[in-house]
Write a protein that holds these residues in place. Structure first.
Motif, PDB file in Angstrom:
ATOM      1  N   VAL A  65     -30.353  19.832 -72.971  1.00 27.44           N
ATOM      2  CA  VAL A  65     -29.319  18.950 -73.503  1.00 27.44           C
ATOM      3  C   VAL A  65     -28.128  18.857 -72.549  1.00 27.44           C
ATOM      4  N   THR A  66     -27.830  19.933 -71.842  1.00 25.08           N
ATOM      5  CA  THR A  66     -26.672  19.955 -70.938  1.00 25.08           C
ATOM      6  C   THR A  66     -26.898  19.090 -69.707  1.00 25.08           C
ATOM      7  N   THR A  67     -28.032  19.274 -69.031  1.00 22.68           N
ATOM      8  CA  THR A  67     -28.288  18.532 -67.788  1.00 22.68           C
ATOM      9  C   THR A  67     -28.994  17.211 -68.031  1.00 22.68           C
ATOM     10  N   GLY A  68     -29.705  17.098 -69.180  1.00 18.18           N
ATOM     11  CA  GLY A  68     -30.456  15.888 -69.463  1.00 18.18           C
ATOM     12  C   GLY A  68     -31.805  15.841 -68.777  1.00 18.18           C
ATOM     13  N   ARG A  69     -32.137  16.867 -67.998  1.00 19.15           N
ATOM     14  CA  ARG A  69     -33.411  16.895 -67.279  1.00 19.15           C
ATOM     15  C   ARG A  69     -34.471  17.664 -68.062  1.00 19.15           C
ATOM     16  N   PRO A  70     -35.744  17.366 -67.804  1.00 16.31           N
ATOM     17  CA  PRO A  70     -36.805  18.182 -68.398  1.00 16.31           C
ATOM     18  C   PRO A  70     -36.657  19.634 -67.950  1.00 16.31           C
TER      19      PRO A  70
END
Length: 461
Positions: A65-70
């Motif tokens: 959720v913080t970085t938005g990456r898988p």
């Protein structure tokens, strides 16, 4: 780690300039309702990134959720490119570095980056890349801006994706060492490919070496790659060339030539005299104020107590955005002062200068005709014109007093040759004794005969 499987990926947004050309593309998506975005220089790069996000979402992967990456990207995301690392290093050093040091860091990193590029054949032109790097390394210029100026945006985005990974310095079979050697070779050359001055090379190598130590500190590298390269450091000219030092007769000829340069020259006679008689650095003369003149008697020695200097660094590198920024004295703690004697001849010039031109609103002694700072451009023009008029043809062609700083060298040399003790000269000039003797060793004259006489007396039959 806070993860989510609730992912919404949007279409690519294209940004265009006034001519309708695409300047950047933005990929937007949401993870657990949190909006995220990433910018790219081309549609292809943006499309690739979006496709990878969509593929991970279809496979049912968890997203951070913080970085938005898988989550599966975490390991790859921790690997820095050189460009991203260099921005991090420049930002870390900014707060504690002087404006001139900041500029030096940017110059070293800009040259180093040129040795670490990928796919240069498809890159923006070199001048544009270097301009983008200078913009990127200035915290003051970038402060609060999400995007670089339109003229630099393409080069900046290209740099984000086209420098080597930091892990490339640790590749086996000597590949990392080859990369490090190429970096050292580049910072040893000028932009035009010629051999750089030894002092310039040493300064840039010190910056890059410090950057590699910082890379180890943050875990980007396990060792300093520069230490694996057997590199011959250039020899530095540690001492002042005696040929640049003028004598009192030449100095007086020069001051007379300066004074003949109309009002502008008259304003600068005492300016240059402060360097010759008191060994002030140019940035110390620029900041000299009436309050610094502790005593200025007629026909006797006076005293000045220096508190600050205003070195010229350029508006890009100062916190205030001005070309010069007031700082403490060089090689001294903030708040420390330095006492310097005022030669009676200099005292007379300072009194005459203040009587004729007054001082600035802040008590500054040397100001321009319109009340502004004494600029480098103004005093350098007068300096070179007066030098040409004051010196003979042979003197003018020689290294004699080639730059204003040589006036300071002449002052220190005069004090030493007059028999003033090294600790006292060092205190007046703002040096350590060790540096003083090393730098001015070749400028001490008149003692050879006495030394040879003592040796003769000690060794004759």
């Amino acid at each position: 780690m806070n993860v989510s499987y609730d992912v919404r990926i949007h279409n690519i947004e294209k940004r265009k300039n006034s001519a309708g050309k695409i300047t950047s593309c933005r990929v937007s998506w949401k993870v657990n309702g949190t909006p995220l975005k990433e910018r790219f220089s081309t549609v292809a790069l943006a499309d690739t990134f979006r496709s990878e996000l969509m593929a991970a979402a279809r496979r049912g992967e968890a997203f951070d959720v913080t970085t938005g990456r898988p989550v599966s990207w975490k390991r790859e995301e921790s690997v820095l490119t050189w460009f991203a690392f260099s921005l991090s290093y420049a930002e870390a050093k900014w707060k504690h570095a002087s404006p001139n040091h900041r500029r030096g860091i940017a110059e070293a990193l800009t040259d180093a980056t040129e040795a670490l590029l990928l796919g240069v054949d498809k890159a923006p032109d070199r001048d544009n890349r270097r301009a983008a790097l200078r913009w990127a390394y200035s915290n003051r210029v970038r402060d609060g801006l999400e995007e670089p100026p339109a003229a630099l945006a393409t080069a900046y985005r290209w740099l984000e994706s086209n420098t080597v990974l930091m892990t490339a310095f640790e590749e086996p079979s000597g590949k990392g060492a080859v990369l490090a050697r190429g970096l050292l070779d580049r910072i040893s050359s000028t932009k035009e490919g010629k051999t750089a001055a030894a002092a310039t090379t040493a300064r840039k190598r010190a910056t890059v070496n410090n950057a590699m130590e910082y890379a180890m500190e943050i875990g980007a590298l396990s060792s300093n790659p520069l230490k694996a390269v057997k590199w011959t450091r250039p020899r530095l000219l540690a001492s002042v060339d005696p040929r640049v030092v003028i004598n009192i007769g030449q100095a007086r000829r020069f001051f007379s030539a300066v004074e003949q340069r109309a009002e502008r020259g008259k304003r600068m006679k005492a300016f240059f005299a402060c360097m010759y008689f008191a060994a002030l650095r140019p940035e110390e003369v620029v900041d000299l104020r009436e309050e610094h003149l502790a005593s200025l008697p007629v026909g006797a020695w006076g005293e000045m107590r220096l508190t600050n200097a205003e070195p010229r660094a350029g508006s890009r590198w100062t916190d205030s955005g001005r070309v010069r920024e007031r700082r403490g004295l060089k090689h001294r703690a903030n708040g420390d002062t330095r006492s310097v004697p005022i030669h009676p001849e200099l005292g007379a010039m300072l009194r005459a200068h203040i009587d004729e031109f007054g001082t600035g609103p802040d008590g500054r002694i040397f100001i321009g005709p319109r009340g502004g700072l004494m600029t480098d451009r103004a005093y350098l023009k007068v300096f070179h014109e007066a030098r040409g008029r004051a010196f003979t043809e042979a003197e003018a062609k020689s290294p004699l007093m080639a730059v204003p700083y040589d006036l300071r060298h002449a002052a220190v040399s005069t004090w030493l040759n007059a028999g003033v003790s090294a600790p006292q000269v060092a205190e007046w000039a703002g040096h350590s004794v060790d540096v003083l003797l090393r730098v001015y060793a070749k400028c001490i004259h008149g003692q050879q005969s006495a030394a040879m006489k003592r040796i003769w007396e000690a060794t004759r039959a």
